[in-house]
Design an enzyme around this catalytic site. Structure first.
Site, PDB file in Angstrom:
ATOM      1  N   ARG A   1     -11.934   2.162  -8.603  1.00 56.88           N
ATOM      2  CA  ARG A   1     -11.017   3.270  -8.929  1.00 56.88           C
ATOM      3  C   ARG A   1     -11.253   3.736 -10.371  1.00 56.88           C
ATOM      4  O   ARG A   1     -11.869   3.020 -11.161  1.00 56.88           O
ATOM      5  CB  ARG A   1      -9.577   2.808  -8.754  1.00 56.88           C
ATOM      6  CG  ARG A   1      -9.297   2.484  -7.292  1.00 56.88           C
ATOM      7  CD  ARG A   1      -7.842   2.197  -7.067  1.00 56.88           C
ATOM      8  NE  ARG A   1      -7.597   1.937  -5.656  1.00 56.88           N
ATOM      9  CZ  ARG A   1      -6.426   2.016  -5.070  1.00 56.88           C
ATOM     10  NH1 ARG A   1      -5.361   2.355  -5.788  1.00 56.88           N
ATOM     11  NH2 ARG A   1      -6.289   1.770  -3.788  1.00 56.88           N
TER      12      ARG A   1
ATOM     13  N   GLU B   1       0.970 -12.822  12.640  1.00 55.26           N
ATOM     14  CA  GLU B   1       1.517 -11.624  13.278  1.00 55.26           C
ATOM     15  C   GLU B   1       1.406 -10.481  12.269  1.00 55.26           C
ATOM     16  O   GLU B   1       1.611 -10.692  11.071  1.00 55.26           O
ATOM     17  CB  GLU B   1       2.989 -11.854  13.653  1.00 55.26           C
ATOM     18  CG  GLU B   1       3.183 -12.941  14.690  1.00 55.26           C
ATOM     19  CD  GLU B   1       2.551 -12.592  16.039  1.00 55.26           C
ATOM     20  OE1 GLU B   1       2.564 -11.401  16.414  1.00 55.26           O
ATOM     21  OE2 GLU B   1       2.032 -13.516  16.700  1.00 55.26           O
TER      22      GLU B   1
ATOM     23  N   ARG C   1      -0.741   9.423  -9.770  1.00 58.26           N
ATOM     24  CA  ARG C   1      -0.803   8.207  -8.927  1.00 58.26           C
ATOM     25  C   ARG C   1      -0.217   6.990  -9.626  1.00 58.26           C
ATOM     26  O   ARG C   1       0.428   6.145  -9.006  1.00 58.26           O
ATOM     27  CB  ARG C   1      -2.267   7.892  -8.574  1.00 58.26           C
ATOM     28  CG  ARG C   1      -2.945   8.832  -7.615  1.00 58.26           C
ATOM     29  CD  ARG C   1      -4.396   8.385  -7.395  1.00 58.26           C
ATOM     30  NE  ARG C   1      -4.466   6.965  -7.065  1.00 58.26           N
ATOM     31  CZ  ARG C   1      -4.270   6.490  -5.833  1.00 58.26           C
ATOM     32  NH1 ARG C   1      -4.055   7.286  -4.837  1.00 58.26           N
ATOM     33  NH2 ARG C   1      -4.328   5.180  -5.611  1.00 58.26           N
TER      34      ARG C   1
ATOM     35  N   ASN D   1       1.229   3.385  -2.935  1.00 58.67           N
ATOM     36  CA  ASN D   1       1.742   3.791  -4.262  1.00 58.67           C
ATOM     37  C   ASN D   1       1.250   5.184  -4.654  1.00 58.67           C
ATOM     38  O   ASN D   1       2.020   6.005  -5.163  1.00 58.67           O
ATOM     39  CB  ASN D   1       1.283   2.810  -5.343  1.00 58.67           C
ATOM     40  CG  ASN D   1       1.850   1.420  -5.145  1.00 58.67           C
ATOM     41  OD1 ASN D   1       2.699   1.212  -4.284  1.00 58.67           O
ATOM     42  ND2 ASN D   1       1.378   0.469  -5.940  1.00 58.67           N
TER      43      ASN D   1
ATOM     44  N   HIS E   1       2.423   3.191  -9.024  1.00 61.35           N
ATOM     45  CA  HIS E   1       2.252   1.770  -9.375  1.00 61.35           C
ATOM     46  C   HIS E   1       3.440   1.291 -10.211  1.00 61.35           C
ATOM     47  O   HIS E   1       3.941   0.193 -10.036  1.00 61.35           O
ATOM     48  CB  HIS E   1       0.942   1.547 -10.136  1.00 61.35           C
ATOM     49  CG  HIS E   1      -0.280   1.951  -9.353  1.00 61.35           C
ATOM     50  ND1 HIS E   1      -0.487   1.579  -8.053  1.00 61.35           N
ATOM     51  CD2 HIS E   1      -1.357   2.705  -9.694  1.00 61.35           C
ATOM     52  CE1 HIS E   1      -1.648   2.083  -7.621  1.00 61.35           C
ATOM     53  NE2 HIS E   1      -2.184   2.768  -8.601  1.00 61.35           N
TER      54      HIS E   1
ATOM     55  N   ASP F   1       0.830  -1.215   0.000  1.00 62.01           N
ATOM     56  CA  ASP F   1       0.000   0.000   0.000  1.00 62.01           C
ATOM     57  C   ASP F   1       0.863   1.264   0.000  1.00 62.01           C
ATOM     58  O   ASP F   1       1.977   1.265   0.527  1.00 62.01           O
ATOM     59  CB  ASP F   1      -0.924  -0.017   1.225  1.00 62.01           C
ATOM     60  CG  ASP F   1      -2.102   0.930   1.077  1.00 62.01           C
ATOM     61  OD1 ASP F   1      -2.385   1.366  -0.065  1.00 62.01           O
ATOM     62  OD2 ASP F   1      -2.749   1.235   2.095  1.00 62.01           O
TER      63      ASP F   1
ATOM     64  N   SER G   1      -8.334  -4.565   5.068  1.00 59.56           N
ATOM     65  CA  SER G   1      -8.890  -4.302   3.739  1.00 59.56           C
ATOM     66  C   SER G   1      -9.209  -5.574   2.954  1.00 59.56           C
ATOM     67  O   SER G   1      -8.877  -5.694   1.773  1.00 59.56           O
ATOM     68  CB  SER G   1      -7.943  -3.399   2.928  1.00 59.56           C
ATOM     69  OG  SER G   1      -7.788  -2.149   3.549  1.00 59.56           O
TER      70      SER G   1
ATOM     71  N   LEU H   1      10.957 -20.495  -4.087  1.00 62.22           N
ATOM     72  CA  LEU H   1       9.937 -19.600  -3.530  1.00 62.22           C
ATOM     73  C   LEU H   1       8.629 -19.674  -4.315  1.00 62.22           C
ATOM     74  O   LEU H   1       8.635 -19.679  -5.542  1.00 62.22           O
ATOM     75  CB  LEU H   1      10.463 -18.153  -3.569  1.00 62.22           C
ATOM     76  CG  LEU H   1       9.464 -17.058  -3.163  1.00 62.22           C
ATOM     77  CD1 LEU H   1       9.170 -17.116  -1.665  1.00 62.22           C
ATOM     78  CD2 LEU H   1       9.987 -15.674  -3.539  1.00 62.22           C
TER      79      LEU H   1
HETATM   80  C1  IPE Z   1      -5.500  -2.772  -0.272  1.00 65.45           C
HETATM   81  O1  IPE Z   1      -5.174  -1.432  -0.396  1.00 65.45           O
HETATM   82  C2  IPE Z   1      -5.435  -3.471  -1.599  1.00 65.45           C
HETATM   83  C3  IPE Z   1      -4.106  -3.606  -2.198  1.00 65.45           C
HETATM   84  C4  IPE Z   1      -2.972  -3.205  -1.706  1.00 65.45           C
HETATM   85  C5  IPE Z   1      -4.082  -4.290  -3.461  1.00 65.45           C
HETATM   86  P1  IPE Z   1      -6.280  -0.300  -0.645  1.00 65.45           P
HETATM   87  O2  IPE Z   1      -5.532   0.969  -0.769  1.00 65.45           O
HETATM   88  O3  IPE Z   1      -7.173  -0.694  -1.741  1.00 65.45           O
HETATM   89  O4  IPE Z   1      -7.113  -0.347   0.727  1.00 65.45           O
HETATM   90  P2  IPE Z   1      -7.973   0.800   1.449  1.00 65.45           P
HETATM   91  O5  IPE Z   1      -8.971   1.295   0.449  1.00 65.45           O
HETATM   92  O6  IPE Z   1      -7.024   1.881   1.851  1.00 65.45           O
HETATM   93  O7  IPE Z   1      -8.574   0.125   2.626  1.00 65.45           O
HETATM   94  C1  IPE Z   2      -1.604   0.176  -3.407  1.00 66.17           C
HETATM   95  O1  IPE Z   2      -1.358   1.545  -3.452  1.00 66.17           O
HETATM   96  C2  IPE Z   2      -1.795  -0.426  -4.783  1.00 66.17           C
HETATM   97  C3  IPE Z   2      -3.153  -0.879  -5.061  1.00 66.17           C
HETATM   98  C4  IPE Z   2      -4.173  -0.832  -4.254  1.00 66.17           C
HETATM   99  C5  IPE Z   2      -3.379  -1.472  -6.375  1.00 66.17           C
HETATM  100  P1  IPE Z   2      -2.550   2.580  -3.486  1.00 66.17           P
HETATM  101  O2  IPE Z   2      -2.886   2.860  -4.916  1.00 66.17           O
HETATM  102  O3  IPE Z   2      -3.672   2.125  -2.639  1.00 66.17           O
HETATM  103  O4  IPE Z   2      -1.858   3.859  -2.850  1.00 66.17           O
HETATM  104  P2  IPE Z   2      -2.504   4.867  -1.804  1.00 66.17           P
HETATM  105  O5  IPE Z   2      -3.017   4.068  -0.658  1.00 66.17           O
HETATM  106  O6  IPE Z   2      -3.603   5.586  -2.526  1.00 66.17           O
HETATM  107  O7  IPE Z   2      -1.376   5.767  -1.408  1.00 66.17           O
HETATM  108 MG    MG Z   3      -4.114   2.334  -0.671  1.00 68.99          MG
END
Ligand code: IPE
Ligand code: IPE
Ligand code: MG
Length: 233
Positions: free
Chosen positions: A63, A199, A25, A14, A29, A12, A188, A123
């Protein structure tokens, strides 16, 4: 404590990483590939058997369409750019989620990477794609209901083991350690069933900045924990 056999990561942050640099944004990614590469290498070096990466949730379809398509095309380019090296490292690529819901192109690249690495004994790199913990449990429940309706399964035989066996990857052990980057402290909809006794570790680092040193730190934190599984130490 024994080292973790299975590490699962909610990748999370990105979007925030990109925004903090004044970028779109989607650049966050793109930048995530280096972090994935580091995590795979670290797991290989540290004898971790399974690495599950939460790459796209069942809720992420909400999204903007352009962001979703970029993530899907990054999945394809990740496979194209890394498959040879992963093969060389004896990595077995697997996936969990409603894969039938992925666009045809990324799905077929993914399935062929899975087939090509099926025999690898190193792995296991598990990509959670169009994955939701609730969807997984609903899918398992539907299978069980069908088996009961057809007479193949007796309702009294539906126990925890019966549910576990109908999850997406029943042979994979539960994660010992679940890491979520970016400082968010929530699940999530990730591995709801499998993380019952995992953990948790919530480093502040945003996923595109995640490097081997962060896994060293996670391992230190994990090693200091005491797992009791409801019993006594
Ligand atoms: C969880 O992150 C999903 C992934 C990392 C793929 P999100 O960014 O989608 O989760 P929320 O919306 O902050 O809970
Ligand atoms: C996680 O990063 C990647 C995916 C959920 C695909 P985010 O895109 O959720 O990044 P933030 O949380 O908005 O910073
Ligand atoms: Mg996120």
């Amino acid at each position: 404590m024994n080292p973790p056999v299975h590490i699962a990561i909610v990748m999370d942050g990105n979007g925030r990483w990109a925004r903090s640099r004044g970028l779109a944004r989607t650049e966050g990614h793109r930048a995530a590939e280096t972090s994935i590469h580091q995590a795979v290498e670290w797991c290989g070096e540290n004898g971790v058997g399974h690495l599950t990466l939460f790459a796209f949730s069942t809720e992420n379809w909400s999204r903007p369409r352009a962001e979703v398509s970029l993530i899907m095309s990054l999945l394809r380019s990740f496979i194209r750019r890394n498959l040879e090296e992963l093969e060389r490292k004896d990595v077995r690529i697997r996936a969990m989620g409603r894969l039938e819901g992925l666009p045809a192109g990324p799905r077929s690249d993914l399935l062929s990477a899975i087939r090509r690495t099926e025999g690898n004994g190193g792995l296991q790199l598990i990509l959670a794609l169009n994955y939701g913990g609730r969807a997984e449990l609903a899918d398992a429940a539907r299978r069980i209901a069908a088996e009961v309706a057809s007479g193949a399964l007796d309702p009294s035989a539906v126990d925890e083991e019966a549910i576990s066996r109908r999850l997406y990857l029943p042979d994979v052990p539960d994660p010992d350690l679940v890491i979520r980057t970016s400082g968010e402290q929530r699940i999530s909809n990730f591995l709801l069933w499998q993380s019952a006794y995992s953990e948790f570790h919530f480093p502040e680092v945003l996923w595109p900045d995640f490097r081997k040193e962060h896994l060293d730190e996670a391992l230190r934190v994990y090693s200091a924990r005491q797992r009791r599984f409801g019993g006594l130490a």
